[in-house]
Scaffold this active site. Structure first.
Site, PDB file in Angstrom:
ATOM      1  CE  LYS A  54     -37.998  54.025 -58.486  1.00 41.38           C
ATOM      2  NZ  LYS A  54     -37.493  52.646 -58.497  1.00 41.38           N
ATOM      3  CB  SER A 304     -41.587  57.116 -64.306  1.00 39.63           C
ATOM      4  OG  SER A 304     -40.628  57.690 -65.168  1.00 39.63           O
TER       5      SER A 304
END
Lengths: 317, 317
Positions: A54, A304
């Site tokens: 992110k 992730s």
């Protein structure tokens, strides 16, 4: 109306964020290859700053602002990795991040965001309260809203992980990434389809939050209704930008059971020595559970993130 | 009588083991820099094959054998990372590893060694029983004993981690590594003193197993007596090869408390997303606990391994 991001946006994002992000390595693990029946090349974004991919998208969005825009600050509602990512990116740009967060968010998430110097506005834990809170802050401050995934600059930033992956391992047969709101998956799809068009692009999703799988099958966005999964980063539904990109580029989305997620998560901790969060384990679970059976192909696997409460691990009772 | 290894042996080891080992990356973490007051460059050997630097030394020793020697197999007594490392290295060479292991060794260690195709001989959990068991196996098979640390080829192999570290980050002020039997520390000292003689070489050791610290102060080997520490890889005492190397090259050995080890271990899990075993956390504990106070220097930190029982973490009650 926002434009769709292009591969050129990903190239520009890579240049823009380069001074601020880690270039994560490529890791391999023979025992996981053996268990999985394929040759796996992991891109460990849990080793990225703030512990998740992110930070790439948030940094690209924040550093794309004009000085005048940046002076107003940035804002989002999130209790997850995007909040921490936006907080750190804003601090790097020397501007303020306003995070609207439900009161019941875990203490560890609050302190991460505060630690990066952001300002938190608490609200009731409903989507409406979060959106109202965000609008009120924006009205008061003029801050620019940075959406966690339905934003072309955020998508372009997330795509830089796959760009690096394919630069480092050009001869892949497939790339697989987890799908929540679809920001990582969209950026991945744009990067891979442009750079290596014969590489198969696969999404992975928990069965308990399979809106993207159902949306692709239906040909339209079908939002999640009460999704439940241990993969808390994948509860969100696709957006107006991410759905068409996935629809165009993905070969398929593989759904996986909770048990397969926990098993894959533990394998990566135990055999690769990486702390990953459950969402990160979903692609490996998809490779192993058998719905998408592959033999001896070379697969790029994007991990992730790694933000998990170390006091509450799924295998510790 | 065995010869002392030289820097040239480390260069040769690096060439010899290159096809078999991971070149581990260099990782940095701004929040740990802030907490520690220094700029840290981590060499994460927990990401090495078998989850520990030990695979470097074992591979160098096994691949240095003549074909005739190798045909006899290799042997050691160990319940730790050296056993698994030797088992995998032997399997790579296409020869047999005989591991003498106490009956009460953790099941996870047994299955790791068996998984790499080695043969285990169980014995009583005493040093004498282990040595007797080893001698019996060697007499029967003619296998070559590979000592876990007091072997010049093993030391040279372990030194390749520091060689890579200084290749990747040439401008360090200090390098710090944990000290058990001294194999990793000796190899590190030989590599650093040859390649970057102005870099300070520091050892780190648990207060509860501080034989190396006391040995350096006394100027002779003082073996451990009933050492107790959570850092189970650092219970062994220095050997006839490792003591003189450490005595010559080390600026000092910093000892640390159990509490500092657990705190540093959790920081690395939480902030770097790396699964490390307690022994790996000892150098960061030494930087942080205050006995060796440094400000704003650039320190290379070798993380020795990541083999830990995920069901029993020190912070989970």
């Amino acid at each position: 109306m926002k434009d769709f991001p292009s591969f050129d946006d990903i190239r520009q994002a890579a240049q823009r964020i380069k001074p601020h992000v880690h270039r994560t390595p490529i890791l391999t693990c023979e025992s996981l290859d053996r268990i999985s029946g394929c040759k796996l090349f992991f891109k460990p974004e849990n080793l990225q700053k703030v512990g998740a991919f992110k930070f790439r998208g948030a940094t690209n969005a924040v550093f794309s602002l004009s000085d005048k825009e940046a002076a107003q600050g940035v804002a989002t509602h999130s209790s997850g990795n995007h909040a921490a990512a936006l907080a750190l990116a804003a601090s790097r740009r020397g501007t303020k991040a306003h995070i609207i967060m439900p009161q019941n968010a875990p203490a560890i998430k609050k302190s991460a965001v505060l630690g990066y110097g952001a300002e938190i506005t608490f609200c009731e834990p409903t989507l409406k309260a979060r959106e109202d809170g965000l609008n009120a802050v924006v009205e008061k401050t003029g801050a620019v809203i940075i959406h966690p995934y339905n934003d072309p600059l955020v998508i372009a930033g997330q795509g830089t992980a796959a760009l690096e992956l394919i630069e480092d391992v050009p001869d892949l047969d497939a790339v697989i990434a987890p799908v929540g709101g679809g920001g990582l998956m969209s950026g991945t799809a744009l990067a891979i389809s442009a750079l290596a068009p014969r590489v198969r692009i696969i999404g992975a999703e928990p069965s308990g939050a399979d809106d993207a799988c159902r949306s692709l099958q239906a040909g339209r966005i079908i939002p999640s209704q009460n999704p439940t999964t241990i993969a808390d980063g994948l509860l969100t539904s696709l957006g107006s930008l991410t759905f068409p990109i996935l629809h165009k580029h993905l070969e398929r989305i593989v759904t996986v059971s909770e048990q397969a997620i926990i098993s894959a998560m533990r394998q990566i901790w135990e055999r690769m020595k990486l702390v990953i969060e459950p969402s990160s384990a979903v692609p490996l679970a998809a490779i192993q559970e058998g719905q998408w059976k592959q033999q001896n192909i070379r697969i790029g696997v994007i991990l992730s993130g790694g933000n998990v409460n170390l006091d509450e691990l799924p295998w510790v009772k």
